[in-house]
Structure formats: C-alpha cells, structure tokens
Design an enzyme around this catalytic site. Structure first.
Site, mmCIF file in Angstrom:
data_model
loop_
_atom_site.group_PDB
_atom_site.id
_atom_site.type_symbol
_atom_site.label_atom_id
_atom_site.label_comp_id
_atom_site.label_asym_id
_atom_site.label_seq_id
_atom_site.Cartn_x
_atom_site.Cartn_y
_atom_site.Cartn_z
ATOM 1 N N ASP A 154 35.715 38.793 44.579
ATOM 2 C CA ASP A 154 36.248 38.666 43.282
ATOM 3 C C ASP A 154 35.182 38.011 42.237
ATOM 4 O OD1 ASP A 154 37.850 39.184 41.325
ATOM 5 O OD2 ASP A 154 38.933 37.479 41.400
ATOM 6 N N ILE A 155 33.881 38.587 41.956
ATOM 7 C CA ILE A 155 32.960 38.182 41.167
ATOM 8 C C ILE A 155 32.342 39.269 40.422
ATOM 9 C CG2 ILE A 155 32.174 36.203 42.527
ATOM 10 C CD1 ILE A 155 29.827 37.665 43.515
#
Length: 331
Positions: free
Chosen positions: A99-100
């Site tokens: 989740d970047i």
C-alpha cells in the site's frame, strides 16, 4: 443525532454465518442506476440527516457481498450498508502489492467500474494523497463521470506509509497551504455540485496532537473548500477520536465528519453518532476476513488430501454458478 441535524441543515448471531443464512441473505440483485443518480446519493443521505454506514469493497464479488449483507439488530431494526468504500489498501492487497500507491489510478478505476456494475450503492473513493494538484484535477473528473460520490485525500507527502503504522514509520505531513491548493484544484475541476471532497487528517497518526489536527481541519474546510473531513487515529481507545470530534463540533457544527474505527473498534455506531460523526467506514474488514477463510480452506485441503472436509464452510458449486444472473433463463 446532534451532528446529523446540523449537517442536514447545512446541506439542505454467530461469528460466521451458516450456509442457510448466506443463501437467503441476498435479496434483490443490483437493479441498475444512472451515474448521476448514484453520485448524488451521498449528499441526499447527509441532507436527510442519516448516519451513513460504509463498507470496503475490492472487487465485483465483494461488492455483491456488500450489497446483499443485512442483519437484524437486538432492537428489531434491520441494518444494511448505505455506501461502499474503494480502499487503496485493499485495492493494492487484491493485486498482491504493498500500500504505497503502487496501483495507479487506471487500475484503481477498473476496480471501481467492476464494483459499480454489480452494486447500486453510492461509493466513496480513497484517493491516497491525491497526487500533484494538476493530476488530482483529472482524477476528480474521472470519478465524477463514473458516478462516484466522493473522494478522500490525506494530508501527507513523500512515499506513502499506511497510517496504521503510526509513528513506527515516518509520516510526513504536507504543508497546509499546498494541501489547500490541491483541494481547491479538485473543487474547481468538478463538474457537478454533488461530488464531494473530504480532507483526511493525519496529525493524530503522526503524533502531532489534537491542536494540529484542529488547525488543519479548519484550514482545509475554510481555506481549501473541502466538503468535509476524515479524522484518523490508530489508537485502540476511542477517546482521542471522541475528544477531537466534540471539540470540532463546537466550532464547526455543519461540516460532515468521517470516522474509520479500524483500531478503536470497541466504539459503537451509536457512540460515534452521538459525539457528532456522520459517516462510519469499515475500511478493510472484508478482505481481512477473506484471507483467513481462504487460507484455512487451502490448509484443510492439503491436510486431508481431498476437498470433502471443507464442504461445510464454502459456497456450494450450484449456488456459486447461479449467484450472478447470466440473463439466460426463459421469461
């Protein structure tokens, strides 16, 4: 109910359901809705003073679950989800990515389209940081065309770090003026009056305290023109959230407030509504549940050397192939 009336004025069983419960929990499938009607749904609910219950979805199949989920509460009322949340975390997870912001807007919007095709509920879109303001302009336009009701963008910069890490990882907050410029760019880009932009406050996550969160909340709404705020916390005790909302409500009685009780999940919807929240998002529970269920099923198949042992905990094949109407039955 306090906050609901304020916003209305300003806007104008068992832990795991058995197979029998799943089979008959569905009700009618999505009947179809025009993008403009769906888009306006969130503002209409807020104007009516409704406390809005939202659940994350990450695929068309999870959207069917969200659409069909319902339960009778102890007081006899039936509870359903009012909206769906397209989460950055779960959209990344379903693709096996961190989740970047590794999943770009085009990929995210494909998931959105998959969801909207099978679910009539309005949607809130998790926009991460929103990107540069010039890019945010086009994201807003694209979501509007799809019929999404709102986007939430967070006031962080640099490589995204999931908020649930808290201060374990560096959480760099964006300059207030820069973030206000981004919000204004989004508001200028939108074509309809119904689309909403929410500013997500990360000051509590970054350990900067309530005063900083208040300062940013006021700036994003009063200077940036945000339609509402999301206050975020990773603490298990909801008192931090309660304190912020109560304080903010004294100064801003009409601004919609979104809460995400992932860590402080002991707080009930009734308690959150009472202090002044308007929208409650269950932001990642469905995908977290699916991982454990799939892993357990896979492990049992490996252990037994066959699949018979898992029959009692999975959807029967016939129900799986008839769950989604293929429009081939004779009328």
């Amino acid at each position: 109910m306090r906050a609901l009336s304020y916003v209305a004025r300003s806007l104008g069983g068992s832990a795991v359901p058995c197979r029998q419960q799943l089979r008959f929990a569905g009700g009618a499938a999505a009947s179809g809705i025009r993008p403009g009607d769906r888009l306006a749904g969130m503002r209409k609910m807020l104007a009516a003073g409704k406390f809005i219950r939202v659940v994350e979805v990450h695929s068309g199949f999870s959207a069917i679950v969200a659409d069909r989920a319902r339960a009778v509460r102890p007081d006899g009322t039936e509870a359903t989800f009012d909206m769906v949340w397209s989460s950055s975390l779960t959209s990344s997870s379903i693709k096996g990515k961190p989740d970047i912001e590794t999943v770009d807007t085009t990929e995210r919007c494909q998931i959105v389209e998959d969801v909207l095709e099978v679910c009539d509920k309005p949607m809130i879109y998790d926009g991460d940081t929103g990107g540069e303001k010039e890019i945010f302009h086009f994201t807003v336009r694209r979501l509007e065309r799809l019929g999404v009701s709102a986007i939430v963008i967070e006031d962080k910069r640099g490589l995204k770090q999931n908020s649930l890490f808290g201060t374990e990882r560096a959480q760099q907050l964006e300059d207030i003026d820069v973030f206000c410029d981004k919000i204004r760019a989004g508001k200028k880009a939108q074509v309809t009056e119904e689309f909403m932009i929410f500013a997500r406050l990360e000051a509590l996550i970054a350990g900067l305290g309530e005063d900083e969160a208040m300062k940013r909340a006021h700036a994003y709404v009063r200077q940036g023109g945000a339609d509402g705020i999301m206050i975020h916390s990773k603490e298990k005790d909801p008192s931090q959230i309660f304190s912020f909302i109560e304080r903010y409500r004294k100064e801003e009685p009409n601004v919609p407030i979104v809460v995400v009780p992932t860590t402080y999940n002991s707080a009930t919807e009734a308690e959150l509504e009472k202090v002044g929240a308007n929208i409650c998002i269950y932001a990642n529970q469905l995908i977290r549940a699916s991982y454990l269920a799939m892993l357990d099923t896979a492990n049992q198949i490996l252990k037994a050397g066959r699949s018979k042992e898992v029959d009692g905990q999975i959807l029967p094949t016939k129900e799986m192939i008839t769950l989604i109407d293929d429009n081939s039955s004779s009328k």
